[in-house]
Design an enzyme around this catalytic site. Structure first.
Site, PDB file in Angstrom:
ATOM      1  CG  HIS A  83       7.799 -51.389 -18.365  1.00 35.09           C
ATOM      2  ND1 HIS A  83       7.212 -52.427 -17.693  1.00 35.09           N
ATOM      3  CD2 HIS A  83       6.905 -51.018 -19.310  1.00 35.09           C
ATOM      4  CE1 HIS A  83       6.006 -52.670 -18.204  1.00 35.09           C
ATOM      5  NE2 HIS A  83       5.806 -51.824 -19.186  1.00 35.09           N
TER       6      HIS A  83
HETATM    7  C1  LIG Z   1       4.981 -55.462 -25.776  1.00 39.94           C
HETATM    8  C2  LIG Z   1       4.847 -54.221 -24.937  1.00 39.94           C
HETATM    9  C3  LIG Z   1       3.896 -54.152 -23.934  1.00 39.94           C
HETATM   10  C4  LIG Z   1       3.768 -53.015 -23.144  1.00 39.94           C
HETATM   11  N1  LIG Z   1       2.801 -52.994 -22.217  1.00 39.94           N
HETATM   12  C5  LIG Z   1       2.704 -51.932 -21.384  1.00 39.94           C
HETATM   13  C6  LIG Z   1       1.685 -51.901 -20.383  1.00 39.94           C
HETATM   14  O1  LIG Z   1       0.853 -52.791 -20.301  1.00 39.94           O
HETATM   15  N2  LIG Z   1       1.637 -50.854 -19.540  1.00 39.94           N
HETATM   16  C7  LIG Z   1       2.533 -49.830 -19.617  1.00 39.94           C
HETATM   17  O2  LIG Z   1       2.460 -48.931 -18.778  1.00 39.94           O
HETATM   18  N3  LIG Z   1       3.476 -49.795 -20.596  1.00 39.94           N
HETATM   19  C8  LIG Z   1       3.576 -50.822 -21.475  1.00 39.94           C
HETATM   20  N4  LIG Z   1       4.523 -50.817 -22.471  1.00 39.94           N
HETATM   21  C9  LIG Z   1       5.422 -49.645 -22.573  1.00 39.94           C
HETATM   22  C10 LIG Z   1       4.858 -48.530 -23.460  1.00 39.94           C
HETATM   23  O3  LIG Z   1       4.645 -48.990 -24.742  1.00 39.94           O
HETATM   24  C11 LIG Z   1       5.855 -47.369 -23.450  1.00 39.94           C
HETATM   25  O4  LIG Z   1       6.024 -46.940 -22.125  1.00 39.94           O
HETATM   26  C12 LIG Z   1       5.433 -46.153 -24.238  1.00 39.94           C
HETATM   27  O5  LIG Z   1       5.060 -46.459 -25.534  1.00 39.94           O
HETATM   28  C13 LIG Z   1       6.617 -45.177 -24.251  1.00 39.94           C
HETATM   29  O6  LIG Z   1       6.278 -43.994 -24.919  1.00 39.94           O
HETATM   30  P1  LIG Z   1       7.420 -43.175 -25.666  1.00 39.94           P
HETATM   31  O7  LIG Z   1       6.783 -41.991 -26.271  1.00 39.94           O
HETATM   32  O8  LIG Z   1       8.578 -42.987 -24.764  1.00 39.94           O
HETATM   33  O9  LIG Z   1       7.944 -44.178 -26.818  1.00 39.94           O
HETATM   34  P2  LIG Z   1       7.135 -44.809 -28.039  1.00 39.94           P
HETATM   35  O10 LIG Z   1       5.692 -44.827 -27.785  1.00 39.94           O
HETATM   36  O11 LIG Z   1       7.794 -46.099 -28.359  1.00 39.94           O
HETATM   37  O12 LIG Z   1       7.420 -43.776 -29.232  1.00 39.94           O
HETATM   38  C14 LIG Z   1       8.730 -43.527 -29.679  1.00 39.94           C
HETATM   39  C15 LIG Z   1       8.707 -43.309 -31.189  1.00 39.94           C
HETATM   40  O13 LIG Z   1       9.898 -42.630 -31.568  1.00 39.94           O
HETATM   41  C16 LIG Z   1      10.320 -43.112 -32.824  1.00 39.94           C
HETATM   42  N5  LIG Z   1      11.750 -42.796 -32.968  1.00 39.94           N
HETATM   43  C17 LIG Z   1      12.776 -43.269 -32.222  1.00 39.94           C
HETATM   44  N6  LIG Z   1      13.940 -42.711 -32.612  1.00 39.94           N
HETATM   45  C18 LIG Z   1      13.646 -41.865 -33.639  1.00 39.94           C
HETATM   46  C19 LIG Z   1      14.424 -41.014 -34.455  1.00 39.94           C
HETATM   47  N7  LIG Z   1      15.746 -40.901 -34.299  1.00 39.94           N
HETATM   48  N8  LIG Z   1      13.788 -40.308 -35.406  1.00 39.94           N
HETATM   49  C20 LIG Z   1      12.450 -40.385 -35.590  1.00 39.94           C
HETATM   50  N9  LIG Z   1      11.658 -41.196 -34.837  1.00 39.94           N
HETATM   51  C21 LIG Z   1      12.256 -41.921 -33.863  1.00 39.94           C
HETATM   52  C22 LIG Z   1      10.016 -44.580 -32.767  1.00 39.94           C
HETATM   53  O14 LIG Z   1       9.925 -45.148 -34.049  1.00 39.94           O
HETATM   54  C23 LIG Z   1       8.685 -44.600 -32.000  1.00 39.94           C
HETATM   55  O15 LIG Z   1       7.584 -44.591 -32.881  1.00 39.94           O
HETATM   56  C24 LIG Z   1       4.654 -51.917 -23.313  1.00 39.94           C
HETATM   57  C25 LIG Z   1       5.596 -51.972 -24.335  1.00 39.94           C
HETATM   58  C26 LIG Z   1       5.695 -53.096 -25.147  1.00 39.94           C
HETATM   59  C27 LIG Z   1       6.711 -53.114 -26.225  1.00 39.94           C
END
Ligand SMILES: Cc1cc2nc3c(=O)[nH]c(=O)nc-3n(C[C@H](O)[C@H](O)[C@H](O)COP(=O)(O)OP(=O)(O)OC[C@H]3O[C@@H](n4cnc5c(N)ncnc54)[C@H](O)[C@@H]3O)c2cc1C
Ligand code: SF4
Length: 594
Positions: A521
């Site tokens: 987080h």
């Molecule tokens: C082990 C684990 C457990 C978790 N458990 C919880 C939970 O229980 N409850 C909770 O609230 N949250 C949890 N989280 C957090 C949650 O996964 C994230 O908050 C959420 O996925 C964030 O969404 P996002 O869209 O910001 O990023 P993401 O879902 O990670 O998506 C970002 C994407 O962007 C892509 N990307 C990055 N840079 C580039 C680039 N330059 N060009 C093209 N693509 C790119 C990446 O490959 C990725 O696929 C957990 C995370 C992990 C790792």
């Protein structure tokens, strides 16, 4: 030389949680959208099926779903007088890579933030005074978000129903509900599904906590308690407590993830095009520097392209969001010496860790039989739910506490009491004695922003494309250590009330290390707010300096909340997208005047 492609209306950098939400809302509004994902395409069938998906070595230890840090790492140091080194093995946090992002291998712990979280600075000063806040640490740079809980409530509701969260409401429109969390902020209606069945470890925790006068409730979870059809018509199944949830994808369609809640509909839309194995290098700006013209990316064959677009959504996970802004020259980079600049400012983390409770041999926990987000919690020590006025030394913030064991997998779970040798016959005996008779308690809490903690571009280390790595400078503020240690004492009392024979105290310590898992987080670095001097994006997540760029996700949090943050990320994303749909698309430009 990059090949220039035909223009589209919008692009998302990343197709994880926020990238899928943004693309879906935009194609619904008739826009042509391209989603860039640096990782591979993957689906529940065939990619997430067992037995291959239950490979603990591949997924938990070797981190098969995580960002490829042989190509793009993050460098780290505790303080700005140290030299940062690249993190070559993810341990403390696990950013994802591949279609669906980290939201594929998340746990599913599904909390809302509290009313005071969104106005933390003004709330703290109003309740305790400026002098108290200063005593918590003059280095703290906490601030209000520029959006309130009441404004976000409908968007929380919408997101929870998309996911099918299983839980018990504690407060519906101000009426406290029996069986729920009495500290919960008011919600408009019940959760879409009832809570998961309470595991034995949760029941023992709940009994111990109740005996001390605390208020246990079932953890809200996006591991579904029953079959559910979400508002997009997608069908999810009931969780079978398989024990391979966080760090893994769900083979059963029982965990809310982009693959189960949105992508099957989005991918069918003719206005949407997904480009996987495509890494966005930077956002391009016009000669004024005030308008984005699109993005430059590299495909899987190493070819460089320019994709013109009218709107750019940065949806790349908080750390990558901040790096993208820095690499693109959007917003003034934070300077820790002067305190000026906004991009990289207020990077913050979370305080985690809790006691291990060793029980009598007659108590059989069966830890292998669990989900990603099961169990029983209390919020008595979360946020500002307890009076901080007489805390000595003073601190703000708090932690939720609960027993939420997620699967006693063979490589990772072998609890032994202090004094046990780390290998050999005695260690094996201790593991056999305690494996089925140990309960983990989680303390999970706030982390305050500080002028000493920030993100910038590393002056030395570069990625596979020759671009600077993101550099993280971070240690827990003293405030967070005081808070966590205060609560650690209370949680030891709960462990004893549960009947623990040995209770090993938890709590956050300094220095912060990246070698032990704590939480994914990561927050801040491109924070939202009302003032362009202290925020990179406005209350609609729109970049102050380049209004056709929106930075979505936890990078917008001015300081971190006690809870797992994705439900708040989802609500904020819907809130911003609503303003884009109803106002920005009709009249592109700043949604808020600086
Ligand atoms: C082990 C684990 C457990 C978790 N458990 C919880 C939970 O229980 N409850 C909770 O609230 N949250 C949890 N989280 C957090 C949650 O996964 C994230 O908050 C959420 O996925 C964030 O969404 P996002 O869209 O910001 O990023 P993401 O879902 O990670 O998506 C970002 C994407 O962007 C892509 N990307 C990055 N840079 C580039 C680039 N330059 N060009 C093209 N693509 C790119 C990446 O490959 C990725 O696929 C957990 C995370 C992990 C790792
Ligand atoms: S614990 Fe439940 S939700 Fe998680 S992967 Fe297993 S079946 Fe799916």
């Amino acid at each position: 030389m990059a090949t220039r492609l035909q223009p589209v209306d919008a692009v998302t950098i990343g197709v994880g949680l926020t990238g899928s939400l943004a693309a879906y809302e935009m194609v619904q509004s008739g826009l042509k959208v391209v989603g860039f994902e640096r990782g591979a395409e993957r689906e529940t069938v065939p990619d997430f099926q067992s037995p291959a998906i239950h490979d603990e070595l591949r997924y938990s230890i070797r981190k098969a779903f995580m960002q490829d840090n042989a190509k793009v790492a993050v460098s780290f140091r505790n303080t700005s007088d140290q030299t940062a080194l690249p993190i070559r093995r993810w341990e403390s946090f696990l950013p994802g890579q591949g279609l669906g992002g980290s939201f594929v291998h998340w746990n599913g712990q599904s909390f809302r933030a509290q009313v005071a979280d969104f106005v933390l600075r003004s709330h703290t000063i109003q309740r305790y005074g400026q002098k108290f806040l200063d005593a918590c640490g003059p280095e703290l740079t906490i601030q209000d978000w520029g959006v309130t809980y009441d404004e976000l409530e409908p968007y929380y509701d919408r997101f929870e129903y998309l996911l099918g969260v299983s839980g018990k409401a504690g407060n519906i429109k101000g009426q406290i509900q029996p069986g729920g969390n009495p500290f919960e902020a008011p919600r408009a209606r019940e959760y879409p599904n009832p809570p998961l069945k309470e595991p034995y470890f949760g029941a023992i925790f709940g009994k111990g906590a109740t005996s001390l006068g605390y208020h246990p409730y079932p953890q809200p979870s996006s591991n579904l308690s029953r079959p559910y059809t979400n508002p997009l018509g997608l069908k999810l199944e009931q969780c079978v407590f398989c024990g391979f949830c966080e760090r893994y994808a769900c083979e059963h369609y029982a965990k809310a993830s982009p693959q189960t809640i949105i992508l099957p509909v989005l991918l069918k839309n003719p206005n949407y095009e997904l480009r996987t194995s495509c890494e966005v290098l930077r956002i391009n700006l016009d000669s004024t520097g005030k308008k984005a013209t699109g993005v430059t990316y590299v495909d899987g064959a190493g070819r460089e392209f320019e994709q013109p677009a009218e709107i750019v959504f940065i949806a790349a996970f908080p750390l990558n969001n901040v790096r993208t802004l820095l690499l693109s020259g959007i917003g003034k980079p934070y300077d820790p010496r002067t305190g000026e600049g906004v991009v990289g400012r207020n990077y913050c983390y979370q305080t985690t860790g809790g006691p291990t409770v060793f029980m009598d041999e007659s108590i059989n926990i069966n830890p292998f039989m669990s989900a990603g987000a099961p169990g029983t919690m209390i919020d008595d020590f979360s946020g500002d739910n307890f009076d901080h006025a007489n805390m000595n030394p003073p601190f703000i913030g708090g932690q939720y506490v609960g027993s939420i064991m997620t699967g006693g997998r063979p490589i990772e779970f072998h609890p032994t009491p202090p004094g046990t040798p780390p290998w050999g016959l005695e260690w094996k005996r201790a593991v056999a004695r305690h494996y089925n008779h140990t309960i983990l308690i989680q303390q999970h809490g706030t982390s305050m922003s500080s002028r000493l903690n920030y993100l910038d571009l590393d002056p030395t280390y570069k990625d596979a494309w020759g671009q600077p790595l993101l550099r993280m400078t971070f240690d827990f503020p003293e405030n967070d250590v005081r808070m966590s240690q205060y609560i650690a004492d209370k949680v030891v009392e709960i462990g004893r009330a549960m009947g623990g024979k040995i209770v090993v105290r938890g709590g956050t310590k300094r220095p912060y290390t990246t070698t032990v898992y704590q939480s994914t987080h990561n927050a801040g670095g491109a924070v939202m707010g009302d003032d362009p001097k202290t925020s990179a994006v406005n209350r609609y997540l729109q970049c102050w300096d380049v209004p056709n760029v929106f930075s979505l996700g936890g990078s917008a949090f001015p300081q971190n909340i006690a809870y797992n943050y994705s439900i708040t990320i989802g609500a904020l994303t819907y809130w911003a997208l609503d303003a884009i749909k109803t106002r920005y698309l009709k009249s592109p430009g700043p949604l808020v005047q600086a």
